[in-house]
Design a protein around this motif. Sequence first.
Motif, PDB file in Angstrom:
ATOM      1  N   SER A   8      10.670 -30.860  -4.929  1.00 46.17           N
ATOM      2  CA  SER A   8       9.379 -30.306  -4.325  1.00 46.17           C
ATOM      3  C   SER A   8       9.660 -28.745  -4.030  1.00 46.17           C
ATOM      4  O   SER A   8       8.648 -27.961  -3.739  1.00 46.17           O
ATOM      5  N   ASP A   9      10.733 -28.293  -4.812  1.00 45.50           N
ATOM      6  CA  ASP A   9      10.954 -26.616  -4.901  1.00 45.50           C
ATOM      7  C   ASP A   9      10.097 -26.130  -6.078  1.00 45.50           C
ATOM      8  O   ASP A   9      10.597 -26.384  -7.300  1.00 45.50           O
ATOM      9  N   GLU A  10       9.066 -25.673  -5.938  1.00 44.03           N
ATOM     10  CA  GLU A  10       8.196 -25.047  -7.025  1.00 44.03           C
ATOM     11  C   GLU A  10       9.159 -23.983  -8.043  1.00 44.03           C
ATOM     12  O   GLU A  10       8.807 -24.115  -9.019  1.00 44.03           O
ATOM     13  N   SER A  11      10.162 -23.147  -7.403  1.00 42.34           N
ATOM     14  CA  SER A  11      10.938 -22.558  -8.315  1.00 42.34           C
ATOM     15  C   SER A  11      11.772 -23.234  -9.162  1.00 42.34           C
ATOM     16  O   SER A  11      12.047 -22.777 -10.237  1.00 42.34           O
ATOM     17  N   ILE A  12      12.299 -24.530  -8.764  1.00 37.39           N
ATOM     18  CA  ILE A  12      13.237 -25.175  -9.601  1.00 37.39           C
ATOM     19  C   ILE A  12      12.085 -25.893 -10.677  1.00 37.39           C
ATOM     20  O   ILE A  12      12.570 -26.029 -11.703  1.00 37.39           O
ATOM     21  N   VAL A  13      11.040 -26.481 -10.246  1.00 41.90           N
ATOM     22  CA  VAL A  13      10.273 -26.975 -11.166  1.00 41.90           C
ATOM     23  C   VAL A  13       9.685 -25.992 -12.369  1.00 41.90           C
ATOM     24  O   VAL A  13       9.833 -26.179 -13.462  1.00 41.90           O
ATOM     25  N   THR A  15      11.607 -23.588 -13.398  1.00 38.35           N
ATOM     26  CA  THR A  15      12.818 -23.356 -14.300  1.00 38.35           C
ATOM     27  C   THR A  15      13.121 -24.560 -15.132  1.00 38.35           C
ATOM     28  O   THR A  15      13.370 -24.230 -16.353  1.00 38.35           O
ATOM     29  N   VAL A  16      12.980 -25.671 -14.559  1.00 31.40           N
ATOM     30  CA  VAL A  16      13.053 -26.895 -15.391  1.00 31.40           C
ATOM     31  C   VAL A  16      12.133 -27.020 -16.569  1.00 31.40           C
ATOM     32  O   VAL A  16      12.474 -27.214 -17.589  1.00 31.40           O
ATOM     33  N   GLU A  17      10.799 -26.619 -16.149  1.00 30.43           N
ATOM     34  CA  GLU A  17       9.702 -26.744 -17.185  1.00 30.43           C
ATOM     35  C   GLU A  17       9.983 -25.939 -18.169  1.00 30.43           C
ATOM     36  O   GLU A  17       9.803 -26.221 -19.481  1.00 30.43           O
ATOM     37  N   SER A  18      10.501 -24.776 -18.033  1.00 28.98           N
ATOM     38  CA  SER A  18      10.600 -23.564 -18.839  1.00 28.98           C
ATOM     39  C   SER A  18      11.865 -23.993 -20.008  1.00 28.98           C
ATOM     40  O   SER A  18      11.850 -23.827 -21.016  1.00 28.98           O
ATOM     41  N   ALA A  19      12.613 -24.496 -19.106  1.00 26.71           N
ATOM     42  CA  ALA A  19      13.906 -24.909 -19.947  1.00 26.71           C
ATOM     43  C   ALA A  19      13.758 -26.054 -20.992  1.00 26.71           C
ATOM     44  O   ALA A  19      13.771 -25.961 -22.058  1.00 26.71           O
ATOM     45  N   ILE A  20      13.064 -27.153 -20.479  1.00 27.87           N
ATOM     46  CA  ILE A  20      12.754 -28.414 -21.530  1.00 27.87           C
ATOM     47  C   ILE A  20      11.675 -28.044 -22.367  1.00 27.87           C
ATOM     48  O   ILE A  20      11.760 -28.746 -23.401  1.00 27.87           O
ATOM     49  N   THR A  21      10.792 -27.114 -22.028  1.00 31.66           N
ATOM     50  CA  THR A  21       9.720 -26.902 -22.967  1.00 31.66           C
ATOM     51  C   THR A  21      10.252 -26.145 -24.046  1.00 31.66           C
ATOM     52  O   THR A  21       9.982 -26.432 -25.451  1.00 31.66           O
ATOM     53  N   GLY A  22      11.382 -25.279 -24.091  1.00 34.05           N
ATOM     54  CA  GLY A  22      12.205 -24.867 -24.931  1.00 34.05           C
ATOM     55  C   GLY A  22      12.981 -25.658 -25.814  1.00 34.05           C
ATOM     56  O   GLY A  22      13.528 -25.134 -26.965  1.00 34.05           O
ATOM     57  N   VAL A  23      13.115 -26.994 -25.192  1.00 35.66           N
ATOM     58  CA  VAL A  23      13.949 -27.580 -26.478  1.00 35.66           C
ATOM     59  C   VAL A  23      12.965 -28.955 -26.935  1.00 35.66           C
ATOM     60  O   VAL A  23      13.363 -29.827 -27.397  1.00 35.66           O
ATOM     61  N   GLY A  24      11.515 -28.599 -26.681  1.00 39.35           N
ATOM     62  CA  GLY A  24      10.654 -29.445 -27.295  1.00 39.35           C
ATOM     63  C   GLY A  24      10.219 -30.943 -26.471  1.00 39.35           C
ATOM     64  O   GLY A  24       9.582 -31.797 -26.983  1.00 39.35           O
ATOM     65  N   CYS A  25      10.546 -30.843 -25.121  1.00 39.50           N
ATOM     66  CA  CYS A  25      10.290 -31.646 -24.337  1.00 39.50           C
ATOM     67  C   CYS A  25       9.084 -31.799 -23.502  1.00 39.50           C
ATOM     68  O   CYS A  25       8.727 -30.365 -23.212  1.00 39.50           O
ATOM     69  N   THR A  26       8.609 -32.569 -22.817  1.00 39.22           N
ATOM     70  CA  THR A  26       7.523 -32.643 -21.953  1.00 39.22           C
ATOM     71  C   THR A  26       7.977 -33.122 -20.536  1.00 39.22           C
ATOM     72  O   THR A  26       8.566 -33.879 -20.560  1.00 39.22           O
ATOM     73  N   ARG A  89      20.855 -22.389 -14.380  1.00 33.67           N
ATOM     74  CA  ARG A  89      20.734 -21.416 -15.483  1.00 33.67           C
ATOM     75  C   ARG A  89      20.172 -21.983 -16.833  1.00 33.67           C
ATOM     76  O   ARG A  89      20.610 -23.224 -17.276  1.00 33.67           O
ATOM     77  N   VAL A  90      19.055 -21.207 -17.222  1.00 37.00           N
ATOM     78  CA  VAL A  90      18.249 -22.118 -18.021  1.00 37.00           C
ATOM     79  C   VAL A  90      18.910 -22.602 -19.536  1.00 37.00           C
ATOM     80  O   VAL A  90      18.745 -23.535 -19.869  1.00 37.00           O
ATOM     81  N   ARG A  91      19.829 -21.835 -19.960  1.00 40.62           N
ATOM     82  CA  ARG A  91      20.487 -22.180 -21.168  1.00 40.62           C
ATOM     83  C   ARG A  91      21.410 -23.170 -21.028  1.00 40.62           C
ATOM     84  O   ARG A  91      21.587 -24.390 -21.983  1.00 40.62           O
ATOM     85  N   GLU A  92      21.934 -23.486 -19.854  1.00 38.46           N
ATOM     86  CA  GLU A  92      22.921 -24.614 -19.529  1.00 38.46           C
ATOM     87  C   GLU A  92      22.296 -25.816 -19.352  1.00 38.46           C
ATOM     88  O   GLU A  92      22.404 -26.801 -19.806  1.00 38.46           O
ATOM     89  N   LEU A  93      20.929 -25.531 -18.638  1.00 36.84           N
ATOM     90  CA  LEU A  93      20.052 -26.653 -18.501  1.00 36.84           C
ATOM     91  C   LEU A  93      19.548 -27.259 -19.760  1.00 36.84           C
ATOM     92  O   LEU A  93      19.563 -28.644 -20.241  1.00 36.84           O
TER      93      LEU A  93
END
Length: 122
Positions: A8-13, A15-26, A89-93
Motif C-alpha cells: 500500500s506504500d506508493e513509494s515502494i510500488v 521503486t519496484v515497478e522501476s526495477a522490474i521494468t528494467g529487467v523486462g518484467c510487468t 536498492r534498485v540494483r539489488e532488487l
Amino acid sequence: MKISLTSSDESIVKTVESAITGVGCTLVRWSPDEGPAPDARLAIFDGLEALVLATSLDCYVLVLADEEELDLFAECPNEVNDFILKPLRVRELQCRVRELCNRISWTETVSYTHLTLPTITE
C-alpha cells in the motif's frame, strides 16, 4: 513475465515497478486475499504480515522486510524464497528478481520433488 506485488506504500510500488521494468518484467498489483496473478512467476510482499494472510501461492516469494521482521521469518507459515531489507536498492532488487525469474518455474519445481523413478533390479 509477470511479477505480482502487494503493497500500500506508493513509494515502494514506484521503486519496484522501476526495477522490474528494467529487467523486462510487468508489474501486477494484488492483495493477499485475492492471490497473485495466476501466471505470475514471482510474488513480492511488502512485509511479512501480507505473506501470513496469503494462500495458494504457486510462485516464488520475495519479501521486502524491515530489520525488525527478521526474527519473525521462522514463524511464517508460507515459504520465503528470498528477501531484501528496506530501504530498497534498485540494483539489488533487479538482481534478486532476475535470479528468481531465471529459475525453473515454481510448479515445475514442485513436480520434480514429487517425481519418482522405478527401481531397477538385476
